[in-house]
Each structure stands twice: as C-alpha cells, then as structure tokens.
Design an enzyme around this catalytic site. Structure first.
Site, PDB file in Angstrom:
ATOM      1  N   HIS A  35       3.959   4.440  10.325  1.00  0.00           N
ATOM      2  CA  HIS A  35       2.942   4.633   9.298  1.00  0.00           C
ATOM      3  C   HIS A  35       1.484   4.580   9.757  1.00  0.00           C
ATOM      4  CE1 HIS A  35       6.066   4.673   6.318  1.00  0.00           C
ATOM      5  NE2 HIS A  35       6.528   3.530   6.773  1.00  0.00           N
ATOM      6  N   LYS A  63      14.085  11.941   6.477  1.00  0.00           N
ATOM      7  CA  LYS A  63      13.463  11.109   5.458  1.00  0.00           C
ATOM      8  C   LYS A  63      12.770  12.024   4.449  1.00  0.00           C
ATOM      9  CE  LYS A  63      10.709   6.902   5.449  1.00  0.00           C
ATOM     10  NZ  LYS A  63       9.820   6.054   6.244  1.00  0.00           N
ATOM     11  N   GLU A  64      12.902  11.738   3.146  1.00  0.00           N
ATOM     12  CA  GLU A  64      12.316  12.596   2.106  1.00  0.00           C
ATOM     13  C   GLU A  64      10.796  12.674   2.214  1.00  0.00           C
ATOM     14  OE1 GLU A  64      13.888  14.558  -0.197  1.00  0.00           O
ATOM     15  OE2 GLU A  64      15.723  13.993   0.852  1.00  0.00           O
ATOM     16  N   HIS A 137       6.400  -3.157   5.577  1.00  0.00           N
ATOM     17  CA  HIS A 137       7.103  -2.111   4.820  1.00  0.00           C
ATOM     18  C   HIS A 137       6.105  -1.366   3.940  1.00  0.00           C
ATOM     19  CE1 HIS A 137      10.038  -0.017   2.370  1.00  0.00           C
ATOM     20  NE2 HIS A 137       9.452  -0.491   1.295  1.00  0.00           N
TER      21      HIS A 137
END
Length: 147
Positions: A35, A63-64, A137
């Site tokens: 990220h 991954k969407e 996360h």
C-alpha cells in the site's frame, strides 16, 4: 565514504526493525509492500501489482482492488500515532486526506501474474488498522466526512 554511508543506513534500518514488536513486523511489512508507493502512477497498476505478486489472501487469484498511498512511510505511520482518530471496529481514520491510486481489477477471475487493472488517482481520507503504532491493514478510503 561510501562504506560509511552504507553502514549508517544499515544501522538505521536495523534499529527500526528491532524497535518494532516481532509479531507486528510481518504485518507492517506487508502493509508497506502492498500500500505504500510514493511514485505510483495510474498506468503502473498492472506492473506493480503483478511484480509484487499482490493477490487475494492465501490465493493466486487477482485482488479486486488495491490502493496505493502516495506518501512517505513516516507520514502514513503518523496516522496511527497523532494524525488519526478512532473510526470504529479497531480502525483509525486519517485527519488529513492522502493522495492515492486505486487499482480496480478489469479481468475478473484472473490469476497472478495476469491481473489487469484500471488505475484512478484520488485524494481521500483513509482508514486502516494500527497495531502498537504501526499500520497493518488498509481498510478503505473515504470521500467526505460526516458532520
């Protein structure tokens, strides 16, 4: 001179790693890898995601969506300390918006390394989970704040 610079950088890196709780470090490192990308561009989603082998958890499926935060690590980490507020469910919301690139899957059902994405640049507040002062996360971005 080069050797001295390398030694200073290695000592700094070791100090950073050693200062993190051992059980938090792998999750923090994964958060960084998936990220944080200060130079991310919307036309680089395929190359970056496939190159890093980012996929659905415990799967080889694409991954969407994956969001990249275009900021330095200290700025992102500060959200866990003083730059964020509790957002419920153990999440922290940034007090300031971030420049992000959201990569959305185009070829549903694909597998790594054949994932194809469309990238969009946005400025959004972000939500993520923190563990002992470290982001671990990414939970999403927020268009606007409710009053």
């Amino acid at each position: 001179m080069r050797i001295q610079v390398v030694c200073v950088l290695l000592v700094s890196l070791c100090a950073t790693v050693l200062s993190q709780p051992a059980d938090v470090y792998p999750r923090y490192q994964k958060f960084i890898d998936q990220h944080i990308n200060r130079q991310m561009r919307i036309d680089r989603c395929d190359a970056v995601i496939n190159g890093k082998r980012i996929s659905k958890t415990n799967s080889n499926e694409c991954k969407e969506t994956n969001t990249f935060i275009r900021a330095n690590l200290n700025t992102v980490r500060s959200v866990c300390e003083r730059g964020g507020v509790p957002a419920g469910n153990g999440l922290t919301r940034s007090l300031n918006p971030f420049d992000i690139v959201v990569c959305t899957l185009k070829n549903h059902g694909g597998t790594v390394p054949h994932c194809r994405y469309r990238g969009q640049s946005r400025t959004r507040y972000i939500n993520f989970a923190c563990d002992r002062g470290y982001p671990v996360h990414f939970d999403g971005d927020i268009v606007h704040l409710e009053n």
